[in-house]
Design a protein around this motif. Structure first.
Motif, PDB file in Angstrom:
ATOM      1  N   ILE A 208      23.440  -5.918   4.183  1.00 48.47           N
ATOM      2  CA  ILE A 208      22.796  -4.728   3.643  1.00 48.47           C
ATOM      3  C   ILE A 208      21.315  -4.820   3.953  1.00 48.47           C
ATOM      4  CG2 ILE A 208      22.299  -3.401   1.560  1.00 48.47           C
ATOM      5  CD1 ILE A 208      24.966  -4.511   0.445  1.00 48.47           C
ATOM      6  N   ALA A 209      20.820  -3.836   4.692  1.00 49.60           N
ATOM      7  CA  ALA A 209      19.421  -3.802   5.130  1.00 49.60           C
ATOM      8  C   ALA A 209      19.055  -5.101   5.836  1.00 49.60           C
ATOM      9  CB  ALA A 209      18.487  -3.529   3.959  1.00 49.60           C
ATOM     10  N   GLY A 210      19.997  -5.639   6.583  1.00 50.45           N
ATOM     11  CA  GLY A 210      19.747  -6.831   7.376  1.00 50.45           C
ATOM     12  C   GLY A 210      19.924  -8.140   6.628  1.00 50.45           C
ATOM     13  N   ALA A 211      20.179  -8.094   5.331  1.00 54.13           N
ATOM     14  CA  ALA A 211      20.371  -9.310   4.539  1.00 54.13           C
ATOM     15  C   ALA A 211      21.850  -9.508   4.241  1.00 54.13           C
ATOM     16  CB  ALA A 211      19.592  -9.218   3.232  1.00 54.13           C
ATOM     17  N   GLU A 212      22.304 -10.741   4.369  1.00 49.89           N
ATOM     18  CA  GLU A 212      23.699 -11.039   4.061  1.00 49.89           C
ATOM     19  C   GLU A 212      23.803 -11.344   2.574  1.00 49.89           C
ATOM     20  OE1 GLU A 212      26.560 -14.517   5.420  1.00 49.89           O
ATOM     21  OE2 GLU A 212      26.011 -13.168   7.057  1.00 49.89           O
ATOM     22  N   LEU A 213      24.602 -10.557   1.853  1.00 50.25           N
ATOM     23  CA  LEU A 213      24.732 -10.671   0.409  1.00 50.25           C
ATOM     24  C   LEU A 213      26.186 -10.761  -0.002  1.00 50.25           C
ATOM     25  CD1 LEU A 213      22.283  -7.762  -0.562  1.00 50.25           C
ATOM     26  CD2 LEU A 213      21.740 -10.192  -0.465  1.00 50.25           C
ATOM     27  N   GLU A 214      26.433 -11.344  -1.171  1.00 53.36           N
ATOM     28  CA  GLU A 214      27.746 -11.320  -1.800  1.00 53.36           C
ATOM     29  C   GLU A 214      27.741 -10.122  -2.744  1.00 53.36           C
ATOM     30  OE1 GLU A 214      30.445 -13.382  -1.305  1.00 53.36           O
ATOM     31  OE2 GLU A 214      29.267 -14.177   0.356  1.00 53.36           O
ATOM     32  N   VAL A 215      28.627  -9.143  -2.485  1.00 41.21           N
ATOM     33  CA  VAL A 215      28.604  -7.899  -3.255  1.00 41.21           C
ATOM     34  C   VAL A 215      29.957  -7.583  -3.864  1.00 41.21           C
ATOM     35  CG1 VAL A 215      26.724  -6.924  -1.886  1.00 41.21           C
ATOM     36  CG2 VAL A 215      29.077  -6.473  -1.226  1.00 41.21           C
ATOM     37  N   CYS A 216      29.917  -6.790  -4.930  1.00 43.82           N
ATOM     38  CA  CYS A 216      31.129  -6.346  -5.612  1.00 43.82           C
ATOM     39  C   CYS A 216      31.758  -5.181  -4.841  1.00 43.82           C
ATOM     40  CB  CYS A 216      30.782  -5.917  -7.040  1.00 43.82           C
ATOM     41  SG  CYS A 216      29.737  -4.443  -7.143  1.00 43.82           S
TER      42      CYS A 216
END
Length: 170
Positions: free
Chosen positions: A32-40
């Motif tokens: 998301i927006a270039g950042a790798e995140l752990e999302v629901c």
């Protein structure tokens, strides 16, 4: 737990969504927006991979529409920038040599200080510009705290300080 976790698990193996902060048992990795995140699951549609795609798959027209939308957004931002005047050479106004007339370090609230000093002197912006032989747009930029972005020279700051007996530079 994810590399940039925003919270801890509340027991039971679930973790916190790095985008919205919600607790979830089923996080997934998304960019998301270039950042790798752990999302629901609620935030998963924000994954960059989903942009330009429809629920049934991607299409060339969706991709073109997204590119066109981004281009229009960028143009609107450029037009909204108070420095933009439609001329790509707007930094090189006639009569200003920024190498010979560098902008000094300005004090915080320099714009507010100038407005107060000008008003205390009983001058309108256009009157002050005429007295100094300066552009009213440059005075406005200084008053709005945009001296650097507008490419105002240090000579104008010096003239304002002397004319209005105000400290604008450190």
């Amino acid at each position: 737990m994810a590399k940039y976790s925003t919270g801890a698990s509340s027991g039971g193996g679930g973790t916190t969504c790095e985008l919205c902060g919600a607790e979830s048992e089923s996080l997934r990795t998304a960019t998301i927006a270039g950042a790798e995140l752990e999302v629901c699951p609620d935030c998963a549609p924000h994954d960059d991979a989903n942009h330009g795609a429809t629920r049934g798959g991607s299409s060339a027209s969706d991709a073109r529409e997204e590119t066109s939308r981004k281009k229009r957004a960028a143009q609107n931002v450029a037009k909204a920038n108070p420095v933009w005047d439609g001329d790509s050479e707007h930094w090189e106004r006639e009569g200003t040599n920024y190498d010979d007339d560098p902008l000094p370090y300005l004090v915080s609230n320099y714009g507010d200080r100038l407005v107060e000093a000008r008003q205390d002197a009983g001058l309108q912006r256009e009157e002050l510009a005429a007295e100094l032989g300066a552009r009213e747009a440059d005075l406005l930029a200084i008053e709005q705290g945009r001296a650097t972005q507008a490419g105002v020279g240090g000579g104008l700051i010096d003239a304002l300080e002397e004319h209005l007996d105000v400290d604008l530079a450190e």
